[in-house]
Scaffold this motif. Structure first.
Motif, PDB file in Angstrom:
ATOM      1  N   GLY A  41      33.654 135.205  73.531  1.00  0.00           N
ATOM      2  CA  GLY A  41      32.486 134.379  73.218  1.00  0.00           C
ATOM      3  C   GLY A  41      32.083 134.519  71.753  1.00  0.00           C
ATOM      4  O   GLY A  41      32.280 135.569  71.136  1.00  0.00           O
ATOM      5  N   SER A  94      28.870 133.687  70.557  1.00  0.00           N
ATOM      6  CA  SER A  94      27.424 133.687  70.342  1.00  0.00           C
ATOM      7  C   SER A  94      26.777 134.988  70.829  1.00  0.00           C
ATOM      8  O   SER A  94      25.558 135.052  70.954  1.00  0.00           O
ATOM      9  CB  SER A  94      26.793 132.476  71.046  1.00  0.00           C
ATOM     10  OG  SER A  94      27.147 132.461  72.411  1.00  0.00           O
ATOM     11  N   GLY A 147      26.977 136.256  73.805  1.00  0.00           N
ATOM     12  CA  GLY A 147      26.491 136.124  75.190  1.00  0.00           C
ATOM     13  C   GLY A 147      26.819 137.345  76.028  1.00  0.00           C
ATOM     14  O   GLY A 147      26.056 137.723  76.910  1.00  0.00           O
ATOM     15  N   GLU A 188      29.710 129.297  79.689  1.00  0.00           N
ATOM     16  CA  GLU A 188      29.452 128.643  78.399  1.00  0.00           C
ATOM     17  C   GLU A 188      29.584 127.122  78.479  1.00  0.00           C
ATOM     18  O   GLU A 188      29.385 126.441  77.487  1.00  0.00           O
ATOM     19  CB  GLU A 188      30.427 129.165  77.324  1.00  0.00           C
ATOM     20  CG  GLU A 188      30.348 130.658  77.051  1.00  0.00           C
ATOM     21  CD  GLU A 188      29.066 131.058  76.315  1.00  0.00           C
ATOM     22  OE1 GLU A 188      28.209 130.189  76.078  1.00  0.00           O
ATOM     23  OE2 GLU A 188      28.926 132.252  76.012  1.00  0.00           O
ATOM     24  N   SER A 222      32.374 125.549  78.480  1.00  0.00           N
ATOM     25  CA  SER A 222      33.247 125.452  77.294  1.00  0.00           C
ATOM     26  C   SER A 222      33.900 124.089  77.151  1.00  0.00           C
ATOM     27  O   SER A 222      34.175 123.406  78.139  1.00  0.00           O
ATOM     28  CB  SER A 222      34.330 126.530  77.380  1.00  0.00           C
ATOM     29  OG  SER A 222      33.724 127.790  77.305  1.00  0.00           O
ATOM     30  N   GLU A 266      25.046 130.559  80.702  1.00  0.00           N
ATOM     31  CA  GLU A 266      25.403 131.718  79.865  1.00  0.00           C
ATOM     32  C   GLU A 266      25.198 133.043  80.599  1.00  0.00           C
ATOM     33  O   GLU A 266      24.739 134.036  80.020  1.00  0.00           O
ATOM     34  CB  GLU A 266      24.647 131.675  78.535  1.00  0.00           C
ATOM     35  CG  GLU A 266      24.903 130.363  77.786  1.00  0.00           C
ATOM     36  CD  GLU A 266      24.416 130.372  76.360  1.00  0.00           C
ATOM     37  OE1 GLU A 266      24.314 131.451  75.755  1.00  0.00           O
ATOM     38  OE2 GLU A 266      24.156 129.272  75.825  1.00  0.00           O
ATOM     39  N   THR A 277      24.153 123.907  69.144  1.00  0.00           N
ATOM     40  CA  THR A 277      25.448 124.364  69.676  1.00  0.00           C
ATOM     41  C   THR A 277      26.123 123.233  70.426  1.00  0.00           C
ATOM     42  O   THR A 277      25.458 122.445  71.117  1.00  0.00           O
ATOM     43  CB  THR A 277      25.302 125.603  70.594  1.00  0.00           C
ATOM     44  OG1 THR A 277      26.576 125.851  71.228  1.00  0.00           O
ATOM     45  CG2 THR A 277      24.249 125.450  71.643  1.00  0.00           C
ATOM     46  N   HIS A 327      29.783 126.754  71.948  1.00  0.00           N
ATOM     47  CA  HIS A 327      29.857 128.221  71.913  1.00  0.00           C
ATOM     48  C   HIS A 327      28.634 128.890  72.533  1.00  0.00           C
ATOM     49  O   HIS A 327      28.603 130.107  72.678  1.00  0.00           O
ATOM     50  CB  HIS A 327      30.040 128.726  70.474  1.00  0.00           C
ATOM     51  CG  HIS A 327      31.357 128.310  69.884  1.00  0.00           C
ATOM     52  ND1 HIS A 327      31.660 128.463  68.563  1.00  0.00           N
ATOM     53  CD2 HIS A 327      32.449 127.747  70.450  1.00  0.00           C
ATOM     54  CE1 HIS A 327      32.888 127.994  68.334  1.00  0.00           C
ATOM     55  NE2 HIS A 327      33.374 127.554  69.464  1.00  0.00           N
ATOM     56  N   GLY A 328      27.610 128.122  72.855  1.00  0.00           N
ATOM     57  CA  GLY A 328      26.432 128.668  73.518  1.00  0.00           C
ATOM     58  C   GLY A 328      25.412 129.230  72.547  1.00  0.00           C
ATOM     59  O   GLY A 328      25.644 129.335  71.333  1.00  0.00           O
ATOM     60  N   GLY A 382      23.512 132.295  73.383  1.00  0.00           N
ATOM     61  CA  GLY A 382      23.705 133.748  73.414  1.00  0.00           C
ATOM     62  C   GLY A 382      22.549 134.497  72.782  1.00  0.00           C
ATOM     63  O   GLY A 382      21.377 134.124  72.897  1.00  0.00           O
TER      64      GLY A 382
END
Ligand SMILES: Cc1cc2nc3c(=O)[nH]c(=O)nc-3n(C[C@H](O)[C@H](O)[C@H](O)COP(=O)(O)OP(=O)(O)OC[C@H]3O[C@@H](n4cnc5c(N)ncnc54)[C@H](O)[C@@H]3O)c2cc1C
Length: 472
Positions: A74, A76, A78, A146, A148, A194, A406, A409-410, A412
């Protein structure tokens, strides 16, 4: 407290599934965003959903926070652990439990590596569509948390579009299945949460049939503006490519240094445009795409799968490749409406020149998802702060242009502080109501996503302070 917990968990899990040795704990102190580090209090490596549930129940009974971790890629923070908590690592839950080609679905454990799903069904002509550049190592559980994306998500959709059901361990330690049945869309809320609403222990994913044909174009432009205009022209013509990726001169330089991908020399930017589908449709649209890239000084069509893989190698290795041209860098992730791309890129260039901080640009151009790589020398005093300043200013640009902090990638731990720039207090309070409903004790991945966590039952707008858990 943690010592007692370790002893209790050794009676429930295999003894070697519980790690409390300080040296071994360091392995888990960060994810792919290494600026945030915290040595976990305890690490557990469960092998089944029942073990995850037992760990969660034991944590809840003692008021100990816990954080799930897949492969730790990850970007960020998280999966940043808590020094006063337990890190639940899913790397021993790597079984593909079921493949059902008739219904185009597979059931997998959360630690299964993304690419392994596609490898398992490739001989039958199927694949798992979401393809983050980290797909050789990231886990399906992490992808779900996430939501993704990846290069081919422009046409096929993000993880959320490919998850049909999730078995989860709730923050109270119950094992339940979320699916797309009637009632509130709890599966929709869980994907992209997350890891704050529970721990995934089984995922049913959609399998996608391989396309009849694939055509890939590498187009080199003198300037990034020309490449941006080509993207707008392609999308404006009603074509939905499987992927449109863009890299600027600095990113190309890094990729060449790392993997010798053979991109045209002296390009200010390259576009990778991939079309897939039925043969006549692809042939017709590919001719259109080539015509729309009229400003390109060189166009190269992948001759075969090996040639295509080489073109993608440059793009997929771009983040890591930047290590060849800079001792340290921040991978930023923001979104802007596609139509704003040329203006935002010009502003990033101006920010870079004014601050003297170099920025390499790699992005999923089709959906406006920027990945500016902000370069700095961590041995130079103040360089990291200057890079952070530019990185934050880029997010402000994204927000100003109606985008997001974002794309994939989140939030976090890294971007929690930017949430109030995008959302009002009322927005944040409303999101936290959902979290409190599912995690009343606030022990499931606390300190992530929101600037400050809320205690359940609190009157809206009164938040408690920063979470415990020393960072170093
Ligand atoms: C070189 C590189 C390229 C990348 N390219 C992309 C890209 O193209 N697209 C993209 O979207 N991302 C990309 N990423 C980011 C990252 O790979 C993804 O976010 C990925 O989904 C993380 O998976 P992971 O298994 O490593 O999760 P981790 O880093 O271990 O965890 C990520 C989050 O998921 C939670 N989590 C993990 N497992 C579970 C579970 N079982 N239940 C509940 N929560 C869980 C964690 O608590 C954490 O909040 C890239 C990263 C790198 C290093």
């Amino acid at each position: 407290m943690l010592q007692g917990l370790a002893e209790e968990l050794r009676r429930v899990l295999r003894p070697d599934s519980v790690i409390d040795d300080p040296v071994r704990l360091r392995t888990y102190e960060c994810d792919g965003l290494t600026v945030h580090r915290a040595r976990p209090g305890l690490v557990v490596l469960p092998e089944a959903a029942e073990e995850v549930a037992a760990v969660v129940r034991a944590c809840v009974a003692r008021g100990v926070p816990y954080v799930a971790r897949g492969s730790g890629t990850g970007l960020s923070g998280g999966a940043l652990p808590r020094t006063d908590g337990v890190l639940v690592v899913t790397s021993r839950m790597r079984r593909i439990l079921e493949i059902d080609l008739d219904d185009q679905r597979a059931v997998v454990e959360p630690g299964v590596i993304n690419l392994d799903v596609s490898k398992a069904v490739r001989p039958d002509g199927y694949h798992y569509a979401p393809d983050p550049s980290s797909q050789q190592i990231c886990s399906i559980g992490g992808n779900v948390a996430e939501n993704s994306g990846g290069a081919h998500c422009l046409k096929y959709g993000f993880t959320a579009n490919h998850v049909l059901a999730c078995e989860i361990v709730t923050p109270e330690g119950e094992i339940v299945t979320l699916d797309d049945g009637p009632g509130y869309d709890l599966l929709g809320a869980f994907v992209g949460a997350e890891g704050t609403l529970g721990i995934t222990t089984k995922v049913t994913v959609r399998l996608t049939r391989n396309p009849e044909v694939v055509q890939t174009l590498l187009a080199a432009f003198s300037s990034i503006e020309q490449a941006g205009e080509a993207v707008s022209a392609i999308i404006g013509a009603g074509i939905v490519p499987a992927a449109i990726e863009m890299m600027d001169a600095l990113a190309i330089e890094a990729a060449e240094a790392a993997v010798a991908c053979g991109y045209p020399e002296n390009a200010g930017a390259v576009l990778i445009v991939e079309l897939d589908g039925p043969e006549p449709e692809v042939a017709h649209q590919f001719a259109q795409v080539k015509a729309l890239c009229l400003d390109a000084f060189e166009q190269r069509v992948a001759r075969d799968d090996a040639d295509r893989a080489l073109i993608w190698k440059g793009r997929k290795s771009a983040f890591a490749a930047v290590g060849r041209i800079s001792p340290a860098y921040i991978v930023q992730d923001g979104v802007v409406p596609r139509t704003s791309l040329p203006r935002v890129l010009a502003s990033i260039d101006r920010l870079s020149r004014e601050s003297g901080v170099k920025v390499a640009n790699v992005f999923h151009a089709g959906d406006g998802n920027l990945h500016p790589l902000v370069l700095f020398d961590d041995a130079e005093e103040g360089a990291e702060e200057r890079a952070e300043g530019v990185s934050g200013a880029i997010l402000d640009l994204c927000i100003t242009h109606g985008g997001s902090i974002t794309g994939e990638h989140g939030v976090g731990v890294d971007k929690a502080r930017y949430m109030p720039r995008m959302f009002t207090d009322a927005d944040l309070d409303t999101m936290q109501l959902l979290r409190c409903a599912l995690d009343p004790a606030g022990l499931c991945n606390p300190g992530k996503v929101f600037p400050t966590p809320r205690l359940c039952g609190e009157i809206p707008r009164v938040r408690r302070g920063e979470p415990e858990g020393e960072l170093y």
